[in-house]
Design an enzyme around this catalytic site. Sequence first.
Site, short mmCIF file in Angstrom:
data_model
loop_
_atom_site.label_atom_id
_atom_site.label_comp_id
_atom_site.label_asym_id
_atom_site.label_seq_id
_atom_site.Cartn_x
_atom_site.Cartn_y
_atom_site.Cartn_z
CE1 TYR A 199 -3.25 2.99 0.78
CE2 TYR A 199 -1.74 3.45 2.59
CZ TYR A 199 -2.78 3.83 1.78
OH TYR A 199 -3.36 5.07 1.94
CB THR A 218 -4.97 16.01 0.00
OG1 THR A 218 -3.99 15.85 1.03
CG2 THR A 218 -4.56 15.20 -1.21
CE1 TYR A 263 -6.73 12.72 0.17
CE2 TYR A 263 -6.55 11.25 2.05
CZ TYR A 263 -6.08 11.71 0.84
OH TYR A 263 -4.95 11.15 0.29
CB SER A 301 -3.17 10.81 6.82
OG SER A 301 -4.21 10.40 5.97
CG HIS A 307 -1.57 11.53 -3.68
ND1 HIS A 307 -2.53 12.35 -3.13
CD2 HIS A 307 -1.57 10.43 -2.90
CE1 HIS A 307 -3.07 11.76 -2.09
NE2 HIS A 307 -2.50 10.61 -1.92
CE LYS A 352 1.32 15.63 0.14
NZ LYS A 352 0.53 14.58 -0.51
#
Length: 379
Positions: free
Chosen positions: A25, A156, A130, A107, A276, A252
């Site tokens: 991942y 992001t 997000y 995150s 990314h 970002k």
Amino acid sequence: MRTMTCIEDLRQAAHRKVPRAFIDYAESGSYAEQTLAANRTDLERIKLRQRILHDVSQRTTQTTILGEPASMPLALAPIGLCGMQHGDGEILACRAAQAAGIPFTLSTMSICSIEDVASAVGKPFWFQLYVMKDRGYIRSLIERAAAAKCSALVLTVDLQVIGQRHRDIKNGMSVPPQIRLANLIDIATKPAWALSVLRGKRKTFGNIAGHYPGMESVTVLSKWIAEQFDATLSWKDVEWIRSIWPGKLILKGILDIEDAGIAAKSGASAIVVSNHGGRQLDGASSSISILPPIAEVVGSQIEVMFDGGIRSGQDIARALALGARSCMSGRAYIYGLGAGGQAGVARAIEIMRNELLTTMALMGVSRVEDIDRRVIASM
Ligand code: GLV
């Protein structure tokens, strides 16, 4: 950790310690992984000038990032599922970053929640956002980040839909891990990892658990993202977020000169030139190849950060030389985390800092502010 002398050593150790689904991942790019590969090959192509007989006895990597002192021009990038590389991974990585004097970014898709990290570390950290369809929930996440005294919001902007990573699908990637025979056998060979994750505070997405009922049960990650992430995201939402987030805002995922120009006027404090980690638009430019024109156009209006393939102090020097004020790195510290928890992340940072210091000496430069085009031999 002393015998780990470069990020590649940490990468190999992480491969031995972390179950395949999670290391895959972290390492995967999207589709044919062309952009993932270009991030590295384009960085490696840049040759630095060796300079001699300059007094470099007083070198320092000390700088500022968004006006705050930092021991070097590096921040730890937001990484989803950090706490699946090592139990409590987000807390450990944040502690290592803070001890080293650089920013850590948590995150949205972390295992430890904003509150878990805030209560376990001594200083403010950055929170990456997000945007999901439920804007009430996004507002509450922003409020939680503000309540936790996060010192910057990293929005992001390059993942309204997800670029397919083949290996995640093949591995049945989910959190917590799916109980499939192959996964079980793999995990059985990684006892230290299993123990650390078992002892960790959480086994699923800490910021989201409870809000989206049922998602903890084995939903494949990319399917969940496809359902929840908002493809309508636009500059209007940046305005909205700007209006409800009181602190510094970082955008970002900028990879285009025109977008950088809009971002510079958006009220954000900084942009991160990023694709990314080669995980989204396969076939897009490498981050380093697009950095110079972006920095040239907006560098005097907004702080430009760089992300994409940083694995060494030499890479940091290359990005600074081409116009970045500072860098982000994700995989480099994730390898450290998988290899040795907090000590591994600390080692990853130390390795890159020492490399930068030596690189500066051999380029005849004493301050990071003096790393500019003049240190480039050829590209
Ligand atoms: C999320 O940020 C991902 O790239 O998987």
